[in-house]
Design a protein around this motif. Structure first.
Motif, PDB file in Angstrom:
ATOM      1  N   MET A 175      55.251  89.105 -26.037  1.00  0.00           N
ATOM      2  CA  MET A 175      56.397  89.866 -26.546  1.00  0.00           C
ATOM      3  C   MET A 175      57.245  89.012 -27.479  1.00  0.00           C
ATOM      4  O   MET A 175      57.729  89.489 -28.506  1.00  0.00           O
ATOM      5  CB  MET A 175      57.246  90.367 -25.379  1.00  0.00           C
ATOM      6  N   VAL A 176      57.425  87.740 -27.125  1.00  0.00           N
ATOM      7  CA  VAL A 176      58.175  86.835 -28.006  1.00  0.00           C
ATOM      8  C   VAL A 176      57.457  86.720 -29.347  1.00  0.00           C
ATOM      9  O   VAL A 176      58.081  86.819 -30.404  1.00  0.00           O
ATOM     10  CB  VAL A 176      58.338  85.443 -27.356  1.00  0.00           C
ATOM     11  N   LEU A 177      56.131  86.527 -29.304  1.00  0.00           N
ATOM     12  CA  LEU A 177      55.351  86.402 -30.538  1.00  0.00           C
ATOM     13  C   LEU A 177      55.483  87.658 -31.403  1.00  0.00           C
ATOM     14  O   LEU A 177      55.418  87.595 -32.621  1.00  0.00           O
ATOM     15  CB  LEU A 177      53.877  86.145 -30.220  1.00  0.00           C
ATOM     16  N   GLY A 178      55.672  88.793 -30.754  1.00  0.00           N
ATOM     17  CA  GLY A 178      55.818  90.048 -31.488  1.00  0.00           C
ATOM     18  C   GLY A 178      57.013  90.057 -32.429  1.00  0.00           C
ATOM     19  O   GLY A 178      57.056  90.823 -33.383  1.00  0.00           O
ATOM     20  N   PHE A 179      57.977  89.190 -32.161  1.00  0.00           N
ATOM     21  CA  PHE A 179      59.180  89.112 -33.015  1.00  0.00           C
ATOM     22  C   PHE A 179      59.046  88.041 -34.091  1.00  0.00           C
ATOM     23  O   PHE A 179      60.013  87.745 -34.781  1.00  0.00           O
ATOM     24  CB  PHE A 179      60.418  88.798 -32.168  1.00  0.00           C
ATOM     25  N   ARG A 180      57.862  87.418 -34.249  1.00  0.00           N
ATOM     26  CA  ARG A 180      57.814  86.192 -35.043  1.00  0.00           C
ATOM     27  C   ARG A 180      58.027  86.396 -36.529  1.00  0.00           C
ATOM     28  O   ARG A 180      58.248  85.431 -37.252  1.00  0.00           O
ATOM     29  CB  ARG A 180      56.514  85.425 -34.783  1.00  0.00           C
ATOM     30  N   ARG A 181      57.967  87.632 -37.028  1.00  0.00           N
ATOM     31  CA  ARG A 181      58.251  87.845 -38.447  1.00  0.00           C
ATOM     32  C   ARG A 181      59.713  88.199 -38.705  1.00  0.00           C
ATOM     33  O   ARG A 181      60.109  88.426 -39.846  1.00  0.00           O
ATOM     34  CB  ARG A 181      57.338  88.946 -38.990  1.00  0.00           C
ATOM     35  N   LYS A 182      60.501  88.235 -37.654  1.00  0.00           N
ATOM     36  CA  LYS A 182      61.930  88.530 -37.836  1.00  0.00           C
ATOM     37  C   LYS A 182      62.660  87.316 -38.397  1.00  0.00           C
ATOM     38  O   LYS A 182      62.263  86.174 -38.167  1.00  0.00           O
ATOM     39  CB  LYS A 182      62.566  88.895 -36.495  1.00  0.00           C
ATOM     40  N   ALA A 183      63.770  87.587 -39.097  1.00  0.00           N
ATOM     41  CA  ALA A 183      64.572  86.503 -39.671  1.00  0.00           C
ATOM     42  C   ALA A 183      65.067  85.570 -38.568  1.00  0.00           C
ATOM     43  O   ALA A 183      65.534  86.023 -37.534  1.00  0.00           O
ATOM     44  CB  ALA A 183      65.757  87.098 -40.428  1.00  0.00           C
ATOM     45  N   GLY A 184      64.928  84.261 -38.816  1.00  0.00           N
ATOM     46  CA  GLY A 184      65.476  83.273 -37.889  1.00  0.00           C
ATOM     47  C   GLY A 184      64.695  83.129 -36.599  1.00  0.00           C
ATOM     48  O   GLY A 184      65.203  82.529 -35.648  1.00  0.00           O
ATOM     49  N   PHE A 185      63.470  83.661 -36.547  1.00  0.00           N
ATOM     50  CA  PHE A 185      62.714  83.665 -35.290  1.00  0.00           C
ATOM     51  C   PHE A 185      62.557  82.272 -34.698  1.00  0.00           C
ATOM     52  O   PHE A 185      62.897  82.037 -33.541  1.00  0.00           O
ATOM     53  CB  PHE A 185      61.335  84.301 -35.519  1.00  0.00           C
ATOM     54  N   LEU A 186      62.026  81.345 -35.506  1.00  0.00           N
ATOM     55  CA  LEU A 186      61.681  80.033 -34.956  1.00  0.00           C
ATOM     56  C   LEU A 186      62.891  79.262 -34.412  1.00  0.00           C
ATOM     57  O   LEU A 186      62.854  78.816 -33.264  1.00  0.00           O
ATOM     58  CB  LEU A 186      60.905  79.206 -35.998  1.00  0.00           C
ATOM     59  N   PRO A 187      63.973  79.112 -35.210  1.00  0.00           N
ATOM     60  CA  PRO A 187      65.135  78.408 -34.642  1.00  0.00           C
ATOM     61  C   PRO A 187      65.684  79.076 -33.381  1.00  0.00           C
ATOM     62  O   PRO A 187      66.057  78.379 -32.427  1.00  0.00           O
ATOM     63  CB  PRO A 187      66.175  78.429 -35.777  1.00  0.00           C
ATOM     64  N   ILE A 188      65.715  80.403 -33.356  1.00  0.00           N
ATOM     65  CA  ILE A 188      66.256  81.112 -32.179  1.00  0.00           C
ATOM     66  C   ILE A 188      65.409  80.816 -30.948  1.00  0.00           C
ATOM     67  O   ILE A 188      65.925  80.490 -29.871  1.00  0.00           O
ATOM     68  CB  ILE A 188      66.315  82.636 -32.444  1.00  0.00           C
ATOM     69  N   VAL A 189      64.072  80.904 -31.122  1.00  0.00           N
ATOM     70  CA  VAL A 189      63.181  80.694 -29.983  1.00  0.00           C
ATOM     71  C   VAL A 189      63.227  79.237 -29.523  1.00  0.00           C
ATOM     72  O   VAL A 189      63.254  78.961 -28.317  1.00  0.00           O
ATOM     73  CB  VAL A 189      61.744  81.132 -30.339  1.00  0.00           C
ATOM     74  N   VAL A 190      63.256  78.300 -30.481  1.00  0.00           N
ATOM     75  CA  VAL A 190      63.295  76.879 -30.106  1.00  0.00           C
ATOM     76  C   VAL A 190      64.575  76.558 -29.341  1.00  0.00           C
ATOM     77  O   VAL A 190      64.544  75.890 -28.300  1.00  0.00           O
ATOM     78  CB  VAL A 190      63.161  75.983 -31.370  1.00  0.00           C
ATOM     79  N   VAL A 191      65.694  77.058 -29.841  1.00  0.00           N
ATOM     80  CA  VAL A 191      66.972  76.789 -29.165  1.00  0.00           C
ATOM     81  C   VAL A 191      67.015  77.434 -27.778  1.00  0.00           C
ATOM     82  O   VAL A 191      67.434  76.805 -26.793  1.00  0.00           O
ATOM     83  CB  VAL A 191      68.159  77.269 -30.041  1.00  0.00           C
ATOM     84  N   SER A 192      66.551  78.691 -27.680  1.00  0.00           N
ATOM     85  CA  SER A 192      66.520  79.356 -26.369  1.00  0.00           C
ATOM     86  C   SER A 192      65.603  78.615 -25.399  1.00  0.00           C
ATOM     87  O   SER A 192      65.925  78.465 -24.215  1.00  0.00           O
ATOM     88  CB  SER A 192      66.033  80.799 -26.506  1.00  0.00           C
ATOM     89  N   ALA A 193      64.457  78.162 -25.916  1.00  0.00           N
ATOM     90  CA  ALA A 193      63.494  77.461 -25.059  1.00  0.00           C
ATOM     91  C   ALA A 193      64.093  76.151 -24.542  1.00  0.00           C
ATOM     92  O   ALA A 193      64.055  75.879 -23.339  1.00  0.00           O
ATOM     93  CB  ALA A 193      62.199  77.194 -25.833  1.00  0.00           C
ATOM     94  N   LEU A 194      64.663  75.362 -25.471  1.00  0.00           N
ATOM     95  CA  LEU A 194      65.249  74.077 -25.063  1.00  0.00           C
ATOM     96  C   LEU A 194      66.411  74.281 -24.091  1.00  0.00           C
ATOM     97  O   LEU A 194      66.485  73.634 -23.047  1.00  0.00           O
ATOM     98  CB  LEU A 194      65.727  73.305 -26.298  1.00  0.00           C
ATOM     99  N   ALA A 195      67.299  75.213 -24.431  1.00  0.00           N
ATOM    100  CA  ALA A 195      68.469  75.455 -23.576  1.00  0.00           C
ATOM    101  C   ALA A 195      68.037  75.932 -22.199  1.00  0.00           C
ATOM    102  O   ALA A 195      68.609  75.518 -21.183  1.00  0.00           O
ATOM    103  CB  ALA A 195      69.397  76.467 -24.244  1.00  0.00           C
ATOM    104  N   SER A 196      67.025  76.802 -22.140  1.00  0.00           N
ATOM    105  CA  SER A 196      66.630  77.338 -20.837  1.00  0.00           C
ATOM    106  C   SER A 196      65.936  76.280 -19.984  1.00  0.00           C
ATOM    107  O   SER A 196      66.134  76.225 -18.771  1.00  0.00           O
ATOM    108  CB  SER A 196      65.740  78.574 -20.999  1.00  0.00           C
ATOM    109  N   VAL A 197      65.128  75.415 -20.632  1.00  0.00           N
ATOM    110  CA  VAL A 197      64.461  74.351 -19.867  1.00  0.00           C
ATOM    111  C   VAL A 197      65.483  73.337 -19.354  1.00  0.00           C
ATOM    112  O   VAL A 197      65.440  72.922 -18.189  1.00  0.00           O
ATOM    113  CB  VAL A 197      63.377  73.652 -20.721  1.00  0.00           C
TER     114      VAL A 197
END
Lengths: 235, 102
Positions: A175-197
């Motif tokens: 589902m996350v990958l499904g959003f990968r063409r949206k604007a700002g996808f990579l920084p948003i996912v990286v920040v969410s991933a780091l913050a959540s870990v």
């Protein structure tokens, strides 16, 4: 009246979608049992929430003993896209009666939205009979197969033996990958991933969800693309 | 065996149901009142699902044992090209091999 044939057309149209959604209903039933729900509770959840991804998110968080308010909030977050759907579908179903609208909005899933808009834009009438037929063909098997999955899950016992525990993270990853063409996808996912870990490691289990999500959402609001991409049409 | 329906669980399920229904009718009600959404709010709302879902993926990888880590890494690579079913199948096969054959 052509409402009978419209209903049948709706049933037929949703059949392939139901077939591809079926494994997830079974999966939800099995995961629900593994995380402490009864078969009846899983069926109730499938019938009243009727939104697969959010049901899986909810039951996953329940298994982590996350506080109830946070579970409800996460379900709300995963289902947020429906707000866009119900806004976009408004012009096609304005002829529904109030009761038909209430039933209709409860049945508003991703495929229901996509097919209704396609039908409406092609010039065909989005009749309530067609809409109901389409929705029923997804709703009834969804609830029935949840029960089947729950009974199966109860027979198996430990979900690790049949590898159920790996399926949810991969499903959410898709589902996350499904959003990968949206604007700002990579920084948003990286920040969410780091913050959540980090939150998972240093704050504790339930909090990693809200901390990680807030970090990603806050970043999204302040990315340059937040204002630059505003004119682009919603897909 | 546990009880048929637990009151707290039913309450939680119904709250989830109400929240979900609110999202399903909310856009329709909003359309009647609002002309446009501020761009920053729109960007923030758009990011909500990806941000929430990421918090369910990254810690699962971090906390998972080696079988889960490998399964998720392989699924990620597959997911760049293929849909959800091949991802689930590959991840599941890897985990089952680790648990039952190795």
């Amino acid at each position: 009246m052509s409402s009978n044939s419209d209903f049948a057309e709706g049933l037929r149209g949703a059949f392939p979608i139901m077939a591809s959604a079926a494994p997830f209903a079974v999966l939800f039933g099995a995961v629900a049992i593994a995380n402490g729900q009864t078969v009846a509770e899983a069926a109730l959840m499938s019938a009243t929430v009727f939104a697969g991804a959010s049901q899986l998110v909810g039951i996953e968080l329940f298994g982590h003993k996350v506080q109830p308010w946070l579970i409800v909030l996460s379900v709300l977050a995963v289902n947020f896209r429906h707000i866009l759907y119900s806004a976009a579908i408004a012009r096609f179903i304005s002829h529904f009666t109030p009761l038909q609208k209430i039933i209709g909005f409860h049945l508003l899933t991703d495929p229901q939205f996509a097919q209704s808009v396609q039908r409406g834009e092609s010039g065909k009438k989005v009749s309530f009979a067609w809409y109901l037929g389409f929705g029923v063909m997804i709703f009834v098997p969804w609830v029935t197969l949840t029960v089947a999955g729950g009974i199966f899950g109860r027979l198996v016992g430990d979900p690790r033996i049949i590898g159920i525990d790996v399926l949810l993270p991969i499903y959410f990853m898709e589902m996350v990958l499904g959003f990968r063409r949206k604007a700002g996808f990579l920084p948003i996912v990286v920040v969410s991933a780091l913050a959540s870990v980090l939150a998972y490691r240093y704050v504790g289990s339930p909090w990693h969800v809200s901390i990680g999500a807030v970090a990603g959402v806050a970043l999204a609001a302040f990315l340059p693309s937040a204002t630059a991409g505003a004119e682009e049409p919603v897909e | 065996m546990s009880t048929f329906l637990n009151t707290d669980m039913v309450a939680l399920i119904l709250m989830c149901a109400v929240a979900t229904f609110a999202t399903r009718i909310g856009g329709y009600m909003l359309m009647a009142r609002m002309k446009s959404i501020p761009p920053r709010l729109d960007a923030a709302l758009n990011a909500v699902p990806a941000a929430v879902l990421t918090t369910l993926v990254a810690p699962a990888f971090y906390a998972g044992e080696i079988d889960i880590k490998i399964a998720m890494a392989v699924a990620l690579v597959i997911g760049l090209r293929f849909s959800v079913m091949p991802m689930l199948l590959a991840g599941w096969c890897i985990v089952m091999v680790f648990r039952h054959l190795l």
